[in-house]
Design an enzyme around this catalytic site. Structure first.
Site, PDB file in Angstrom:
ATOM      1  N   VAL A 127       9.747  -9.618   2.802  1.00 62.13           N
ATOM      2  CA  VAL A 127       8.297  -9.774   2.640  1.00 62.13           C
ATOM      3  C   VAL A 127       7.625  -8.520   2.083  1.00 62.13           C
ATOM      4  O   VAL A 127       6.448  -8.548   1.733  1.00 62.13           O
ATOM      5  CB  VAL A 127       7.622 -10.160   3.973  1.00 62.13           C
ATOM      6  CG1 VAL A 127       8.053 -11.540   4.417  1.00 62.13           C
ATOM      7  CG2 VAL A 127       7.892  -9.126   5.056  1.00 62.13           C
ATOM      8  N   GLY A 128       8.364  -7.426   1.986  1.00 59.47           N
ATOM      9  CA  GLY A 128       7.774  -6.202   1.450  1.00 59.47           C
ATOM     10  C   GLY A 128       8.846  -5.208   1.077  1.00 59.47           C
ATOM     11  O   GLY A 128       9.936  -5.196   1.657  1.00 59.47           O
TER      12      GLY A 128
ATOM     13  N   TYR B 163      11.669   3.424  -0.533  1.00 61.65           N
ATOM     14  CA  TYR B 163      12.768   3.783   0.369  1.00 61.65           C
ATOM     15  C   TYR B 163      12.892   2.834   1.555  1.00 61.65           C
ATOM     16  O   TYR B 163      13.736   3.041   2.418  1.00 61.65           O
ATOM     17  CB  TYR B 163      12.566   5.203   0.899  1.00 61.65           C
ATOM     18  CG  TYR B 163      11.422   5.346   1.877  1.00 61.65           C
ATOM     19  CD1 TYR B 163      11.635   5.261   3.256  1.00 61.65           C
ATOM     20  CD2 TYR B 163      10.119   5.536   1.434  1.00 61.65           C
ATOM     21  CE1 TYR B 163      10.599   5.370   4.145  1.00 61.65           C
ATOM     22  CE2 TYR B 163       9.080   5.649   2.322  1.00 61.65           C
ATOM     23  CZ  TYR B 163       9.321   5.576   3.674  1.00 61.65           C
ATOM     24  OH  TYR B 163       8.272   5.672   4.558  1.00 61.65           O
TER      25      TYR B 163
ATOM     26  N   VAL C 102      10.963  -4.559   4.156  1.00 60.92           N
ATOM     27  CA  VAL C 102      10.494  -5.241   5.360  1.00 60.92           C
ATOM     28  C   VAL C 102      10.919  -6.705   5.308  1.00 60.92           C
ATOM     29  O   VAL C 102      10.689  -7.395   4.303  1.00 60.92           O
ATOM     30  CB  VAL C 102       8.960  -5.152   5.502  1.00 60.92           C
ATOM     31  CG1 VAL C 102       8.497  -5.942   6.734  1.00 60.92           C
ATOM     32  CG2 VAL C 102       8.510  -3.702   5.618  1.00 60.92           C
TER      33      VAL C 102
ATOM     34  N   ASP D 133      -2.900   7.953   5.018  1.00 59.53           N
ATOM     35  CA  ASP D 133      -2.627   6.938   3.991  1.00 59.53           C
ATOM     36  C   ASP D 133      -3.377   5.640   4.294  1.00 59.53           C
ATOM     37  O   ASP D 133      -2.806   4.545   4.227  1.00 59.53           O
ATOM     38  CB  ASP D 133      -1.124   6.685   3.890  1.00 59.53           C
ATOM     39  CG  ASP D 133      -0.714   6.169   2.513  1.00 59.53           C
ATOM     40  OD1 ASP D 133      -1.520   6.288   1.569  1.00 59.53           O
ATOM     41  OD2 ASP D 133       0.408   5.660   2.379  1.00 59.53           O
TER      42      ASP D 133
END
Length: 386
Positions: A71-72, A76, A79, A190
């Protein structure tokens, strides 16, 4: 099989032990917010707890890390969504097997050590980790994906104003908690729409603590090198001098607010930042021109005023004249705003205009290889897949 260095393992279990033993003492905010719904984090949050999963558990949950469950992904990490034996849906963040960068392993351990200490409805909670056959972080699965995907993926319908406002307020509460409610101050570094995940009922969850920093109470700021973060979200003092404190996150939150209001990306196809686009419009008081036209005028005018004014304060070039997150919540939630309180001296206003955001964005060392979609340095944030 991939092994973690002994020192990393010692640190990992040390962090876990401390996370389980320490209770989260919520410091009462002294900023004077009178609205009771403003700072829910003054109540004691439950003690965070997480466990070590076996590799077999997460292997089975993700169907052997099937590509269908991806899904992601980022530079590096990957997911995967999965389902545990008891039916609980999880997300497994895996350090990619091709990554041999010690700094990336450190970021993983940093994320465990940081997020393992927090407990708040608007911060993604850590279920656990796995250190067998690699490095893995396990979270509750956020079924709605990220705010970035919700706003910008054409597959999704236009997000209504009520949902946008809920996301903005919830994210502000979560960030206020990190700055004021934790036993140790946390600077996220972030904050952006792709790092704000959503529950089934669109409650925002601040995620990805790989760049987060503890800020000891006796310190006013961190001086950090190399500079890491995401293009279009970096505060000028961090970008130019490596100075990091709560106001670094406040600036990024201002960018996030503008994205919520306008539906625009932080940096458009012509490399113009949302700050440089919105700032002159907000200065003229023409806030309706900043609103996402896809809403068709369907928004709460008083809520818009609060969010737009908060955003204009957050993206100020001078960190001294930016509000704290306590003050941001105050501005966002109160119907009346004391604009005189935030009026800058003429010399400060001239300084603001001198430091144009386009100048700040372009004066970057070419070795960083920045593009609008990329993050500075070697860090790359996760991209959600659909």
């Amino acid at each position: 099989m991939k092994y973690i260095r002994t020192n990393s393992l010692k640190r990992l279990f040390s962090l876990k032990r401390r996370a389980l033993e320490e209770s989260i003492t919520i410091e009462e905010d002294n900023s004077g917010i009178s609205n009771s719904k403003c700072v829910q984090e003054t109540e004691h949050s439950p003690r965070p707890a997480w466990r070590c999963f076996s590799y077999q558990e997460i292997f089975e949950a993700t169907n052997a890390f099937s590509p269908e469950n991806l899904v992601g992904k980022g530079g590096y990490a990957e997911v995967y969504k999965g389902v545990l034996g008891d039916g609980e849906k999880i997300a497994v963040k895996r350090l990619t097997k091709t990554c041999n960068d010690e700094r990336k392993e450190k970021e993983f351990l940093t994320e465990i050590g940081t997020i393992g200490h927090v407990s708040h409805p608007n911060v993604l909670s850590l279920l656990g980790c796995c250190i067998d056959n690699g490095l893995y972080l396990i979270f509750h699965f956020s079924s709605r994906g990220s705010v970035a995907s919700l706003l910008h993926d054409e597959k999704f319908p236009v997000v209504d104003w009520k949902t946008r406002y809920k996301i903005a307020i919830g994210t502000a509460r979560g960030l206020h908690y990190l700055h004021k409610g934790c036993q140790r101050r946390i600077i996220h570094r972030d904050i952006k729409s792709s790092n704000i995940l959503l529950t089934a009922d669109f409650e925002p969850l601040i995620s990805d603590f790989g760049l987060a920093k503890w800020l000891p109470s006796q310190w006013t700021h961190h001086s950090i090198a190399p500079i890491e973060g995401t293009f279009g979200h970096l505060a000028p003092e961090y970008y130019m001098h490596g100075v990091v404190d709560e106001k670094t996150d406040v600036f990024a939150f201002g960018v996030f607010l503008l994205e919520i209001i306008s539906g625009r990306r932080p940096v458009d196809g012509s490399h113009q930042s949302i700050c440089s686009w919105a700032k002159p419009i907000l200065k003229q008081g023409e806030i309706e021109k900043v609103v996402d036209p896809r809403l068709g005028g369907a928004y709460d005018a008083s809520q818009l005023i609060g969010l737009a004014f908060a955003a204009s304060l957050c993206i100020r070039a001078s960190s001294t004249w930016r509000p704290t997150m306590s003050e941001v919540l105050e501005v966002m939630l109160e119907g009346e705003m004391d604009k005189e309180r935030w009026k800058m001296p003429k010399e400060e206003e001239q300084e603001e205009e001198f430091w144009g955001f386009e100048d700040l964005e372009c004066e970057c060392d070419s070795s960083f290889s920045i593009s609008p979609q990329d993050s500075i340095s070697t860090r790359s944030s996760l991209t959600l897949l659909h």
